[in-house]
Write a protein that holds these residues in place. Structure first.
Motif, PDB file in Angstrom:
ATOM      1  N   THR A  44       0.813  -1.218   0.000  1.00 51.60           N
ATOM      2  CA  THR A  44       0.000   0.000   0.000  1.00 51.60           C
ATOM      3  C   THR A  44       0.846   1.267   0.000  1.00 51.60           C
ATOM      4  OG1 THR A  44      -1.698  -1.211   1.192  1.00 51.60           O
ATOM      5  CG2 THR A  44      -1.900   1.167   1.171  1.00 51.60           C
ATOM      6  N   ASP A  45       1.935   1.284   0.770  1.00 59.62           N
ATOM      7  CA  ASP A  45       2.757   2.499   0.839  1.00 59.62           C
ATOM      8  C   ASP A  45       3.588   2.721  -0.416  1.00 59.62           C
ATOM      9  OD1 ASP A  45       4.248   0.266   1.437  1.00 59.62           O
ATOM     10  OD2 ASP A  45       5.534   1.277   2.907  1.00 59.62           O
ATOM     11  N   ALA A  46       3.722   1.716  -1.285  1.00 57.22           N
ATOM     12  CA  ALA A  46       4.483   1.862  -2.528  1.00 57.22           C
ATOM     13  C   ALA A  46       3.612   2.319  -3.699  1.00 57.22           C
ATOM     14  CB  ALA A  46       5.158   0.539  -2.882  1.00 57.22           C
ATOM     15  N   ARG A  47       2.326   2.517  -3.478  1.00 51.94           N
ATOM     16  CA  ARG A  47       1.411   2.890  -4.558  1.00 51.94           C
ATOM     17  C   ARG A  47       1.324   4.395  -4.771  1.00 51.94           C
ATOM     18  NH1 ARG A  47      -3.557  -1.362  -3.821  1.00 51.94           N
ATOM     19  NH2 ARG A  47      -2.221  -3.168  -3.458  1.00 51.94           N
ATOM     20  N   GLY A  48       1.792   5.171  -3.828  1.00 48.89           N
ATOM     21  CA  GLY A  48       1.686   6.623  -3.930  1.00 48.89           C
ATOM     22  C   GLY A  48       0.335   7.106  -3.436  1.00 48.89           C
ATOM     23  N   ALA A  49       0.085   8.369  -3.660  1.00 48.87           N
ATOM     24  CA  ALA A  49      -1.161   8.986  -3.198  1.00 48.87           C
ATOM     25  C   ALA A  49      -2.353   8.489  -4.014  1.00 48.87           C
ATOM     26  CB  ALA A  49      -1.068  10.506  -3.305  1.00 48.87           C
ATOM     27  N   GLU A  50      -3.510   8.451  -3.357  1.00 50.07           N
ATOM     28  CA  GLU A  50      -4.748   8.085  -4.044  1.00 50.07           C
ATOM     29  C   GLU A  50      -5.258   9.291  -4.813  1.00 50.07           C
ATOM     30  OE1 GLU A  50      -9.213   7.207  -2.666  1.00 50.07           O
ATOM     31  OE2 GLU A  50      -7.748   5.803  -1.815  1.00 50.07           O
ATOM     32  N   LEU A  51      -5.490   9.101  -6.123  1.00 46.96           N
ATOM     33  CA  LEU A  51      -5.947  10.199  -6.983  1.00 46.96           C
ATOM     34  C   LEU A  51      -7.442  10.129  -7.271  1.00 46.96           C
ATOM     35  CD1 LEU A  51      -2.986  10.140  -9.526  1.00 46.96           C
ATOM     36  CD2 LEU A  51      -3.238  11.569  -7.491  1.00 46.96           C
ATOM     37  N   GLY A  52      -8.026   8.956  -7.134  1.00 45.27           N
ATOM     38  CA  GLY A  52      -9.451   8.798  -7.410  1.00 45.27           C
ATOM     39  C   GLY A  52      -9.923   7.421  -7.022  1.00 45.27           C
ATOM     40  N   ARG A  53     -11.217   7.322  -6.692  1.00 46.62           N
ATOM     41  CA  ARG A  53     -11.802   6.042  -6.287  1.00 46.62           C
ATOM     42  C   ARG A  53     -13.263   6.050  -6.698  1.00 46.62           C
ATOM     43  NH1 ARG A  53     -11.288   2.199  -1.756  1.00 46.62           N
ATOM     44  NH2 ARG A  53      -9.280   3.150  -1.344  1.00 46.62           N
ATOM     45  N   ALA A  54     -13.755   4.896  -7.145  1.00 50.13           N
ATOM     46  CA  ALA A  54     -15.168   4.791  -7.514  1.00 50.13           C
ATOM     47  C   ALA A  54     -15.655   3.370  -7.357  1.00 50.13           C
ATOM     48  CB  ALA A  54     -15.379   5.251  -8.951  1.00 50.13           C
ATOM     49  N   SER A  55     -16.898   3.232  -6.927  1.00 55.20           N
ATOM     50  CA  SER A  55     -17.561   1.928  -6.932  1.00 55.20           C
ATOM     51  C   SER A  55     -18.001   1.667  -8.365  1.00 55.20           C
ATOM     52  CB  SER A  55     -18.770   1.943  -6.019  1.00 55.20           C
ATOM     53  OG  SER A  55     -18.365   2.088  -4.679  1.00 55.20           O
ATOM     54  N   VAL A  56     -17.757   0.443  -8.831  1.00 55.81           N
ATOM     55  CA  VAL A  56     -18.028   0.120 -10.223  1.00 55.81           C
ATOM     56  C   VAL A  56     -18.687  -1.247 -10.343  1.00 55.81           C
ATOM     57  CG1 VAL A  56     -16.078   1.486 -11.080  1.00 55.81           C
ATOM     58  CG2 VAL A  56     -15.758  -0.940 -10.585  1.00 55.81           C
ATOM     59  N   LEU A  57     -19.240  -1.485 -11.498  1.00 51.54           N
ATOM     60  CA  LEU A  57     -19.652  -2.821 -11.907  1.00 51.54           C
ATOM     61  C   LEU A  57     -18.591  -3.270 -12.908  1.00 51.54           C
ATOM     62  CD1 LEU A  57     -23.443  -2.182 -12.509  1.00 51.54           C
ATOM     63  CD2 LEU A  57     -22.384  -3.277 -10.536  1.00 51.54           C
ATOM     64  N   TYR A  58     -17.800  -4.271 -12.528  1.00 50.75           N
ATOM     65  CA  TYR A  58     -16.768  -4.780 -13.434  1.00 50.75           C
ATOM     66  C   TYR A  58     -17.461  -5.620 -14.496  1.00 50.75           C
ATOM     67  CZ  TYR A  58     -13.163  -7.783 -15.286  1.00 50.75           C
ATOM     68  OH  TYR A  58     -12.357  -8.471 -16.151  1.00 50.75           O
ATOM     69  N   VAL A  59     -17.148  -5.356 -15.776  1.00 51.50           N
ATOM     70  CA  VAL A  59     -17.804  -6.051 -16.880  1.00 51.50           C
ATOM     71  C   VAL A  59     -16.935  -7.182 -17.409  1.00 51.50           C
ATOM     72  CG1 VAL A  59     -18.778  -5.795 -19.189  1.00 51.50           C
ATOM     73  CG2 VAL A  59     -19.118  -4.001 -17.499  1.00 51.50           C
ATOM     74  N   ALA A  60     -15.725  -6.872 -17.883  1.00 52.18           N
ATOM     75  CA  ALA A  60     -14.889  -7.910 -18.487  1.00 52.18           C
ATOM     76  C   ALA A  60     -13.499  -7.370 -18.781  1.00 52.18           C
ATOM     77  CB  ALA A  60     -15.516  -8.401 -19.797  1.00 52.18           C
ATOM     78  N   THR A  61     -12.586  -8.295 -19.008  1.00 54.97           N
ATOM     79  CA  THR A  61     -11.280  -7.977 -19.580  1.00 54.97           C
ATOM     80  C   THR A  61     -11.158  -8.812 -20.834  1.00 54.97           C
ATOM     81  OG1 THR A  61     -10.270  -7.429 -17.468  1.00 54.97           O
ATOM     82  CG2 THR A  61      -8.778  -8.056 -19.230  1.00 54.97           C
ATOM     83  N   THR A  62     -10.810  -8.155 -21.938  1.00 58.52           N
ATOM     84  CA  THR A  62     -10.745  -8.825 -23.230  1.00 58.52           C
ATOM     85  C   THR A  62      -9.403  -8.555 -23.902  1.00 58.52           C
ATOM     86  OG1 THR A  62     -11.622  -6.934 -24.468  1.00 58.52           O
ATOM     87  CG2 THR A  62     -13.232  -8.482 -23.548  1.00 58.52           C
ATOM     88  N   THR A  63      -9.130  -9.308 -24.935  1.00 60.17           N
ATOM     89  CA  THR A  63      -7.967  -9.039 -25.767  1.00 60.17           C
ATOM     90  C   THR A  63      -8.209  -7.705 -26.467  1.00 60.17           C
ATOM     91  OG1 THR A  63      -7.762 -11.416 -26.156  1.00 60.17           O
ATOM     92  CG2 THR A  63      -6.564  -9.957 -27.646  1.00 60.17           C
ATOM     93  N   ALA A  64      -7.171  -6.870 -26.569  1.00 61.11           N
ATOM     94  CA  ALA A  64      -7.323  -5.559 -27.216  1.00 61.11           C
ATOM     95  C   ALA A  64      -7.835  -5.731 -28.642  1.00 61.11           C
ATOM     96  CB  ALA A  64      -5.993  -4.818 -27.232  1.00 61.11           C
ATOM     97  N   GLY A  65      -8.845  -4.953 -28.976  1.00 61.77           N
ATOM     98  CA  GLY A  65      -9.426  -5.007 -30.311  1.00 61.77           C
ATOM     99  C   GLY A  65     -10.391  -6.162 -30.509  1.00 61.77           C
TER     100      GLY A  65
END
Length: 182
Positions: A44-65
């Motif tokens: 956690t301390d190696a990630r730097g400052a938090e710039l933004g956060r949001a609750s989301v609905l994760y949809v998918a991860t796909t091959t680019a294109g």
């Protein structure tokens, strides 16, 4: 007796369908064996400052294109509610019950919006799309992860925060996509 035969046939068909889904998912995981290593998240301390956060609905991860080619990366294989947090050193996606996915800033290529991925179609620009490079066993692979912000205005804040950590030479001119990655 007249109702038993249809019940047995429907049950047999349902079991056959479940078995086919199981074998198809197993075959997909076998074909995508290079994507089976979870991404190591830094402390956690190696990630730097938090710039933004949001609750989301994760949809998918796909091959680019290829927005119809779901990848079985641990932590990103299944749809669910989650939280996206943008840090100075990368982007974290946390889905309860799954390992955390951390995309280091050097692997983040671009961030934008999309209208559809796999089986999810929303209004124009309703999905936030992270284009990034997964370091697979066979070498780097370009992938895209899609999320839908739950709260109004969170999508724009996520995009702005994530674009602020991408080097200027990698930031695309157009951040909206309606098909293949830019």
């Amino acid at each position: 007796m007249a109702r038993i035969l249809p019940a047995v046939l429907v049950t047999a068909f349902a079991l056959l369908l479940l078995a086919a889904m199981f074998w198809a998912w197993r075959a997909r995981k076998k074909r995508q064996a290079a994507f089976q290593n979870p991404l190591d998240a830094p402390a956690t301390d190696a990630r730097g400052a938090e710039l933004g956060r949001a609750s989301v609905l994760y949809v998918a991860t796909t091959t680019a294109g290829e927005p119809l080619d779901r990848l079985t990366i641990p932590g990103l294989a299944f749809r669910g509610r989650g939280v996206v947090t943008v840090f100075e050193q990368g982007v974290s996606l946390t889905i309860p019950g799954e390992p955390e996915t951390f995309i280091a800033r050097e692997n983040l290529r671009s961030v934008g919006t999309s209208t559809w991925a796999i089986d999810r179609v929303v209004e124009t620009g309703g999905l936030v799309r992270f284009d990034w490079t997964y370091r697979a066993d066979i070498g780097p692979a370009e992938v895209e992860s899609y999320v839908r912000a739950i709260e109004l205005g969170d999508a724009a804040r996520l995009i702005a925060a994530a674009n602020s950590i991408i080097p200027a030479s990698q930031t695309p001119i157009h951040t909206q996509q309606e098909g293949p990655s830019s």
